[in-house]
Design a protein around this motif. Structure first.
Motif: not given
Length: 353
Positions: A170, A173, A176-179, A203, A206, A208-210, A241
């Motif tokens: 969390s 995320i 600003g991290r998504r990968r 994850a 969200h 958009e998060v992988t 990222d």
């Protein structure tokens, strides 16, 4: 020649019973007599036969502690907490390192039971099976440390590792991290699988998060370095990222491979968070964000539970203490340029649950 209690009694001019009282019930002996006995012990070099005393009393004044990896500072701190509390109760701690090996864990359990220890504290490698309960039924109290024992009828002291994994991802995320990559292993270690479950939960909230799962050979610095080297060699577009490592040793190894041995910037290119908040985390070349466990308090509390079970025996109902994790944000997840934004994001995180 072995010096006996009779020899001490003869030298001090007292009965064998008086020597026994000095050794085991000193409050029953006046100070002058006790001093004569202690002088005789020193003169003769007498060493008490603790094994014989254990046979009479039914158990020793030692606690067995089995940990997953004695090289991990988390377990060193846990052992320190257990040792401090044990000493307050006139007990000592015998440390066994299973080294994440099932056979070594079993051998230590058998050894400690044969030695009639006061009880056993253990951080199990895999699942808790019937053998643990059999040892308890035969009279040796067992307390699980760093593992919840609710399902197994054994007392336990642990951290909510699912909440800890959720907290770590969390935070990434919110920054600003998504990968995101989770690094840990083997997943047969319950703490690893629980931290992964928490990461997946965060994850999943969200779309958009992988979350990429990277299995490590062990929870060591060298295993982390191997993963870091693999990440470093990936094309920039294929790298995550952010990385959530299942413990700080893995995270430190990853950090070494990315920054000291390579050209990847932390946290600008890859944010990195570990778990346990060992002492090395704050002093790493880039101070490491982590999920803090109260390691010494876990060991300290485990001894308290064990002492209560040892005193109550058959009437004892298992107790379960679960501590909540704490997020510690440092430079490895928040860059100097984004420090204010990252700190605000950390404060806005949902409560671990």
């Amino acid at each position: 020649m072995t010096v006996s209690v009779k020899d001490v009694a003869a030298r001090a001019g007292v009965s064998v019973g008086t020597v026994s009282n000095v050794l085991n019930r000193p409050e029953k002996v006046n100070e002058t007599t006790a001093r004569r006995v202690h002088d005789a012990i020193a003169d003769l070099g007498f060493v008490r036969n603790d094994a014989a005393r254990q046979l009479r009393e039914g158990r020793s004044r030692s606690i067995g502690l089995v940990v997953l990896d004695v090289a991990n500072p988390f377990f060193t701190d846990l052992a320190r907490g257990a040792e401090n509390r044990a000493a307050e109760n006139g007990l000592s701690v015998l440390l066994g390192n299973s080294d994440e090996n099932d056979e070594r864990e079993k051998a230590y359990l058998e050894l400690f039971e044969e030695q009639r220890v006061h009880g056993v504290l253990i951080s199990p490698r895999g699942e808790v099976d019937e053998s643990f309960e059999r040892i308890r039924r035969r009279g040796t109290p067992i307390v699980l440390v760093d593992r919840d024992g609710t399902e197994h009828g054994l007392s336990s002291v642990a951290l909510d590792d699912v909440a800890g994994g959720y907290l770590a991802v969390s935070h990434l995320i919110a920054s600003g991290r998504r990968r995101i990559a989770f690094v840990g292993g083997p997943v047969s270690i319950r703490q690893v699988s629980d931290r992964l479950a928490g990461a997946r939960k965060a994850a999943a909230e969200h779309p958009e998060v992988t979350l990429d799962i990277i299995l490590a050979d062990s929870l060591s610095v060298l295993a982390g370095r191997a993963v870091g080297e693999e990440l470093r060699e990936r094309p920039e577009g294929d790298r995550p990222d952010a990385v959530f490592a299942a413990n700080d040793l893995l995270a430190i190894g990853i950090l070494q491979a990315l920054v000291m041995l390579g050209h990847v910037r932390v946290p600008e290119d890859i944010a990195l968070i570990g778990y346990d908040d060992i002492s090395f985390s704050a002093t790493a070349v880039i101070p490491l964000s982590s999920v803090r466990q109260p390691s010494e308090l876990i060991g300290y509390t485990a001894v308290d539970l064990l002492m209560r079970e040892a005193e109550q025996r058959g009437d004892y109902a298992p107790e379960h203490v679960v501590f909540q994790p704490e997020l510690v944000v440092r430079a490895s997840t928040v860059s100097p340029e984004g420090g204010r934004e990252g700190a605000a994001a950390a404060e806005a995180l949902p409560a671990a649950h």
